[in-house]
Design a protein around this motif. Structure first.
Motif, PDB file in Angstrom:
ATOM      1  N   TYR A  12       6.459 -14.884 -12.954  1.00 41.96           N
ATOM      2  CA  TYR A  12       6.224 -13.448 -13.129  1.00 41.96           C
ATOM      3  C   TYR A  12       5.202 -12.929 -12.127  1.00 41.96           C
ATOM      4  O   TYR A  12       5.407 -11.885 -11.490  1.00 41.96           O
ATOM      5  CB  TYR A  12       5.744 -13.172 -14.553  1.00 41.96           C
ATOM      6  N   LEU A  13       4.090 -13.649 -11.961  1.00 40.73           N
ATOM      7  CA  LEU A  13       3.042 -13.200 -11.049  1.00 40.73           C
ATOM      8  C   LEU A  13       3.548 -13.139  -9.609  1.00 40.73           C
ATOM      9  O   LEU A  13       3.229 -12.197  -8.865  1.00 40.73           O
ATOM     10  CB  LEU A  13       1.829 -14.130 -11.152  1.00 40.73           C
ATOM     11  N   VAL A  14       4.327 -14.116  -9.215  1.00 42.64           N
ATOM     12  CA  VAL A  14       4.882 -14.130  -7.864  1.00 42.64           C
ATOM     13  C   VAL A  14       5.864 -12.973  -7.676  1.00 42.64           C
ATOM     14  O   VAL A  14       5.858 -12.268  -6.652  1.00 42.64           O
ATOM     15  CB  VAL A  14       5.580 -15.475  -7.577  1.00 42.64           C
ATOM     16  N   VAL A  15       6.708 -12.747  -8.674  1.00 42.07           N
ATOM     17  CA  VAL A  15       7.711 -11.679  -8.592  1.00 42.07           C
ATOM     18  C   VAL A  15       7.044 -10.310  -8.514  1.00 42.07           C
ATOM     19  O   VAL A  15       7.444  -9.446  -7.723  1.00 42.07           O
ATOM     20  CB  VAL A  15       8.665 -11.746  -9.804  1.00 42.07           C
ATOM     21  N   VAL A  16       6.010 -10.096  -9.323  1.00 42.84           N
ATOM     22  CA  VAL A  16       5.307  -8.814  -9.311  1.00 42.84           C
ATOM     23  C   VAL A  16       4.725  -8.535  -7.931  1.00 42.84           C
ATOM     24  O   VAL A  16       4.902  -7.442  -7.367  1.00 42.84           O
ATOM     25  CB  VAL A  16       4.184  -8.795 -10.373  1.00 42.84           C
ATOM     26  N   ALA A  17       4.011  -9.507  -7.368  1.00 41.68           N
ATOM     27  CA  ALA A  17       3.421  -9.314  -6.042  1.00 41.68           C
ATOM     28  C   ALA A  17       4.512  -9.079  -4.996  1.00 41.68           C
ATOM     29  O   ALA A  17       4.377  -8.208  -4.123  1.00 41.68           O
ATOM     30  CB  ALA A  17       2.581 -10.528  -5.666  1.00 41.68           C
ATOM     31  N   GLY A  18       5.608  -9.836  -5.086  1.00 39.52           N
ATOM     32  CA  GLY A  18       6.694  -9.695  -4.117  1.00 39.52           C
ATOM     33  C   GLY A  18       7.357  -8.330  -4.189  1.00 39.52           C
ATOM     34  O   GLY A  18       7.596  -7.689  -3.147  1.00 39.52           O
ATOM     35  N   ILE A  19       7.639  -7.854  -5.403  1.00 39.66           N
ATOM     36  CA  ILE A  19       8.273  -6.548  -5.562  1.00 39.66           C
ATOM     37  C   ILE A  19       7.343  -5.440  -5.076  1.00 39.66           C
ATOM     38  O   ILE A  19       7.770  -4.496  -4.394  1.00 39.66           O
ATOM     39  CB  ILE A  19       8.677  -6.316  -7.030  1.00 39.66           C
ATOM     40  N   GLY A  20       6.057  -5.559  -5.412  1.00 42.49           N
ATOM     41  CA  GLY A  20       5.098  -4.545  -4.978  1.00 42.49           C
ATOM     42  C   GLY A  20       5.037  -4.424  -3.473  1.00 42.49           C
ATOM     43  O   GLY A  20       5.063  -3.317  -2.925  1.00 42.49           O
ATOM     44  N   LEU A  21       4.986  -5.555  -2.782  1.00 38.30           N
ATOM     45  CA  LEU A  21       4.911  -5.531  -1.322  1.00 38.30           C
ATOM     46  C   LEU A  21       6.220  -5.075  -0.691  1.00 38.30           C
ATOM     47  O   LEU A  21       6.224  -4.348   0.306  1.00 38.30           O
ATOM     48  CB  LEU A  21       4.519  -6.918  -0.806  1.00 38.30           C
ATOM     49  N   ARG A  22       7.332  -5.481  -1.283  1.00 39.91           N
ATOM     50  CA  ARG A  22       8.630  -5.092  -0.727  1.00 39.91           C
ATOM     51  C   ARG A  22       8.867  -3.586  -0.860  1.00 39.91           C
ATOM     52  O   ARG A  22       9.355  -2.936   0.061  1.00 39.91           O
ATOM     53  CB  ARG A  22       9.745  -5.864  -1.431  1.00 39.91           C
ATOM     54  N   ARG A  23       8.514  -3.031  -2.023  1.00 40.79           N
ATOM     55  CA  ARG A  23       8.722  -1.603  -2.243  1.00 40.79           C
ATOM     56  C   ARG A  23       7.752  -0.748  -1.434  1.00 40.79           C
ATOM     57  O   ARG A  23       8.043   0.395  -1.103  1.00 40.79           O
ATOM     58  CB  ARG A  23       8.558  -1.271  -3.727  1.00 40.79           C
ATOM     59  N   SER A  24       6.574  -1.287  -1.123  1.00 44.97           N
ATOM     60  CA  SER A  24       5.567  -0.492  -0.415  1.00 44.97           C
ATOM     61  C   SER A  24       5.822  -0.448   1.082  1.00 44.97           C
ATOM     62  O   SER A  24       5.505   0.534   1.746  1.00 44.97           O
ATOM     63  CB  SER A  24       4.169  -1.051  -0.681  1.00 44.97           C
ATOM     64  N   GLY A  25       6.421  -1.522   1.633  1.00 45.51           N
ATOM     65  CA  GLY A  25       6.639  -1.573   3.063  1.00 45.51           C
ATOM     66  C   GLY A  25       5.343  -1.734   3.833  1.00 45.51           C
ATOM     67  O   GLY A  25       4.285  -1.984   3.260  1.00 45.51           O
ATOM     68  N   LYS A  26       5.401  -1.568   5.141  1.00 46.20           N
ATOM     69  CA  LYS A  26       4.211  -1.695   5.974  1.00 46.20           C
ATOM     70  C   LYS A  26       3.458  -0.379   6.021  1.00 46.20           C
ATOM     71  O   LYS A  26       4.033   0.678   6.279  1.00 46.20           O
ATOM     72  CB  LYS A  26       4.609  -2.111   7.400  1.00 46.20           C
ATOM     73  N   GLN A  27       2.163  -0.428   5.749  1.00 44.22           N
ATOM     74  CA  GLN A  27       1.347   0.775   5.740  1.00 44.22           C
ATOM     75  C   GLN A  27       0.978   1.156   7.176  1.00 44.22           C
ATOM     76  O   GLN A  27       0.365   0.378   7.891  1.00 44.22           O
ATOM     77  CB  GLN A  27       0.081   0.544   4.918  1.00 44.22           C
ATOM     78  N   ARG A  28       1.366   2.376   7.573  1.00 45.74           N
ATOM     79  CA  ARG A  28       1.159   2.798   8.962  1.00 45.74           C
ATOM     80  C   ARG A  28       0.090   3.886   9.111  1.00 45.74           C
ATOM     81  O   ARG A  28      -0.297   4.214  10.226  1.00 45.74           O
ATOM     82  CB  ARG A  28       2.488   3.308   9.543  1.00 45.74           C
ATOM     83  N   SER A  29      -0.364   4.459   8.009  1.00 45.49           N
ATOM     84  CA  SER A  29      -1.369   5.516   8.087  1.00 45.49           C
ATOM     85  C   SER A  29      -2.244   5.488   6.849  1.00 45.49           C
ATOM     86  O   SER A  29      -1.882   4.897   5.825  1.00 45.49           O
ATOM     87  CB  SER A  29      -0.704   6.892   8.212  1.00 45.49           C
ATOM     88  N   SER A  30      -3.392   6.136   6.936  1.00 44.31           N
ATOM     89  CA  SER A  30      -4.292   6.191   5.784  1.00 44.31           C
ATOM     90  C   SER A  30      -3.676   6.998   4.653  1.00 44.31           C
ATOM     91  O   SER A  30      -3.854   6.683   3.474  1.00 44.31           O
ATOM     92  CB  SER A  30      -5.634   6.806   6.203  1.00 44.31           C
ATOM     93  N   SER A  31      -2.931   8.062   4.995  1.00 43.76           N
ATOM     94  CA  SER A  31      -2.266   8.858   3.970  1.00 43.76           C
ATOM     95  C   SER A  31      -1.226   8.027   3.232  1.00 43.76           C
ATOM     96  O   SER A  31      -1.066   8.137   2.015  1.00 43.76           O
ATOM     97  CB  SER A  31      -1.605  10.089   4.607  1.00 43.76           C
ATOM     98  N   ASP A  32      -0.518   7.173   3.971  1.00 44.09           N
ATOM     99  CA  ASP A  32       0.463   6.282   3.351  1.00 44.09           C
ATOM    100  C   ASP A  32      -0.237   5.296   2.416  1.00 44.09           C
ATOM    101  O   ASP A  32       0.231   5.022   1.306  1.00 44.09           O
ATOM    102  CB  ASP A  32       1.210   5.520   4.448  1.00 44.09           C
ATOM    103  N   TYR A  33      -1.376   4.789   2.845  1.00 42.92           N
ATOM    104  CA  TYR A  33      -2.102   3.792   2.064  1.00 42.92           C
ATOM    105  C   TYR A  33      -2.682   4.382   0.784  1.00 42.92           C
ATOM    106  O   TYR A  33      -2.701   3.738  -0.266  1.00 42.92           O
ATOM    107  CB  TYR A  33      -3.227   3.201   2.915  1.00 42.92           C
ATOM    108  N   PHE A  34      -3.161   5.630   0.867  1.00 47.11           N
ATOM    109  CA  PHE A  34      -3.869   6.222  -0.271  1.00 47.11           C
ATOM    110  C   PHE A  34      -2.985   7.067  -1.184  1.00 47.11           C
ATOM    111  O   PHE A  34      -3.186   7.078  -2.393  1.00 47.11           O
ATOM    112  CB  PHE A  34      -5.036   7.077   0.226  1.00 47.11           C
ATOM    113  N   VAL A  35      -2.031   7.818  -0.626  1.00 46.61           N
ATOM    114  CA  VAL A  35      -1.200   8.684  -1.477  1.00 46.61           C
ATOM    115  C   VAL A  35       0.293   8.531  -1.177  1.00 46.61           C
ATOM    116  O   VAL A  35       1.091   9.399  -1.533  1.00 46.61           O
ATOM    117  CB  VAL A  35      -1.622  10.174  -1.346  1.00 46.61           C
ATOM    118  N   GLY A  36       0.681   7.433  -0.512  1.00 47.10           N
ATOM    119  CA  GLY A  36       2.100   7.155  -0.300  1.00 47.10           C
ATOM    120  C   GLY A  36       2.827   8.228   0.468  1.00 47.10           C
ATOM    121  O   GLY A  36       4.027   8.458   0.242  1.00 47.10           O
ATOM    122  N   GLU A  37       2.107   8.918   1.378  1.00 50.38           N
ATOM    123  CA  GLU A  37       2.682  10.035   2.151  1.00 50.38           C
ATOM    124  C   GLU A  37       3.269  11.107   1.231  1.00 50.38           C
ATOM    125  O   GLU A  37       4.170  11.854   1.619  1.00 50.38           O
ATOM    126  CB  GLU A  37       3.770   9.530   3.122  1.00 50.38           C
TER     127      GLU A  37
END
Length: 507
Positions: A12-37
């Protein structure tokens, strides 16, 4: 059997981290990092808000409270929350969304100045560090008992460090998108767990058990004791729950960056309002589900007290049922859901504290423009810094004594009224300037320190008179009144400002 449950938790812990990172993608800006654009679906934000305000203590204490004497009082409280969030949706969210903010406290800069913005931000991060540190330690207590049953004998400090490290992995890399998506997943898991528990308990007690719980008052919704002392000290007295709960929710969801940041991640004002009001409705449903678990546990145990069942407190009732009455793998999943509640509130706190530190303190007081790439890097650095500080504080708290739940509520009581009061002062007292607001803010925190620590009310319980503090829901209106009174009086000693209130700001 224990190995299977531990394997379920690990997967479960591995899946949660994996899904979170996959859905978030690579963060390219501060606005993306803080409010998801500002592109997050409203329903995921709604679920994230609920997960953010739900801790391990919520998951295990609501069934325990319904089992003993609270019945459906938490659902009654949620009705006040819905009212408060509706006011926030109508009055405050338009300020944030139309202003193009990434932090709630940017409004205070526009209305008053950067010094009040800085005071509010520092108050927020310090309050959140203390409150979430206490919450993190409190989460380790039941988790240690649950994991011990599965053969994992870990100390509080080890659990605190493990939770922090696991949470930081996806929070650091994925930003607010990872936080929101993992929150939604974790919320779904522990709610499914409550439904499974309800189904199993219903199978055990049948219609007769439901009827006994109903006649015993375990489904009572409203507390109609209108004694003055009861209203002032009980969170579940009807006026406290509805009026106090509404004002408390206005502060926690309208002036606390922890929640406001999620709303800022929605695509539009309409979506922000839907997420805010929807979260209140969802909390009511969640409270009802966990309260029903407590009521059926009462029927299942035939009304015996926790001590008669060999348990230390009512908070042990639901975990005990998960461990000993549910099948292998299912019990592992439900323990993973409780872990998820801890990780969800922690990830939200870390990202919002990093956001406020960068937006409200570093960027606001910088003498030169900071490139966006540097803002993104600073956001990640501050995520790590706050994670370390929070873990250290939580481990330090483990050496102290006291009721951790009441401690967390008291911490919020010091500052919530001042934070909401600052926003209302800006909207209601047009002649108030920055000096007035800062004086009112500091005065409110000082007054609330006295109220929280020193004001006690005599309450008759049976034939015994005991002293209780003011209910947490009344701390916010008291603080707001102090802020408005002090700020309003201070504003009478100078001429009204001629500068119009700015309407817009951009990250």
């Amino acid at each position: 059997m224990n190995a299977l449950n531990v394997a379920v938790i690990a997967v479960y812990l591995v899946v949660v981290a994996g899904i979170g990172l996959r859905r978030s993608g690579k963060q390219r800006s501060s606005s993306d990092y803080f409010v998801g654009e500002n592109r997050m679906p409203w329903w995921t934000v709604c679920l994230s808000v609920v997960a953010t305000e739900t801790s391990v203590l919520t998951v295990i204490s609501i069934p325990g409270g319904a089992y003993t004497d609270q019945a459906f009082g938490n659902v009654e409280l949620a009705l006040g929350y819905i009212i408060g969030r509706s006011v926030v949706a109508l009055a405050l969210i338009p300020l944030y969304k139309r202003g193009g903010f990434v932090s709630a406290y940017q409004y205070l800069r526009l209305r008053f100045g950067r010094y009040l913005q800085g005071v509010a931000a520092v108050t927020f991060v310090v309050t959140r560090l203390l409150a979430e540190g206490v919450r993190l330690f409190a989460s380790a207590i039941p988790l240690q008992l649950l994991l011990n049953e599965f053969g994992l004998h870990l100390g509080y400090d080890v659990i605190i460090v493990a939770l922090t490290v696991l949470t930081v992995v996806y929070t650091y890399l994925g930003g607010i998108k990872a936080v929101i998506w993992t929150d939604a997943l974790q919320l779904g898991l522990y709610l499914v767990g409550a439904l499974i528990a309800l189904a199993v308990l219903s199978g055990h007690v049948g219609a007769t058990g439901w009827s006994k719980a109903l006649h015993a008052g375990k489904f009572r919704l409203f507390d109609t004791d209108f004694g003055a002392a009861h209203i002032l000290t009980s969170s579940f007295a009807l006026p406290t729950a509805i009026i106090g709960g509404a004002l408390f929710s206005m502060a926690s969801h309208g002036s606390d960056q922890l929640i406001v940041q999620r709303i800022l991640a929605t695509r539009s004002l309409r979506d922000g309002r839907r997420a805010m009001i929807g979260s209140g409705v969802f909390v009511a449903v969640q409270f009802a589900a966990f309260s029903a678990v407590g009521a059926l546990l009462w029927a299942y145990h035939e009304g015996r007290s926790p001590k008669q069942l060999g348990l230390a407190t009512s908070d042990d009732l639901y975990p005990d049922f998960i461990l000993h009455q549910l099948p292998v793998v299912i019990s592992g999943l439900l323990v993973a859901g409780i872990l998820g509640a801890a990780m969800g509130s922690l990830s939200a706190a870390l990202n919002s504290m990093a956001n406020s530190t960068v937006a409200d303190i570093i960027r606001s007081f910088s003498r030169r423009d900071i490139p966006d790439r540097m803002l993104l890097r600073l956001g990640r650095i501050m995520t790590l810094v706050w994670a370390v500080l929070m873990a250290v504080f939580a481990m330090g708290f483990s050496a102290t004594t006291g009721n951790v739940y009441l401690t967390a509520l008291a911490i919020a009581g010091y500052t919530y009224g001042a934070l909401l009061g600052a926003f209302l002062l800006g909207r209601l007292v047009r002649r108030a300037n920055e000096f007035d607001a800062i004086v009112a803010f500091v005065a409110t925190v000082a007054v609330m320190a006295v109220v929280v620590r020193a004001v006690k009310i005599d309450v008759t319980v049976g034939v015994t008179v005991v002293q209780k503090g003011v209910a947490a829901q009344w701390l916010v209106p008291i603080g707001v009144l102090v802020t408005l009174a002090v700020g309003g009086m201070a504003s009478r000693f100078h001429a009204a400002p001629t500068k119009p209130e700015p309407a817009e700001a951009h990250w």
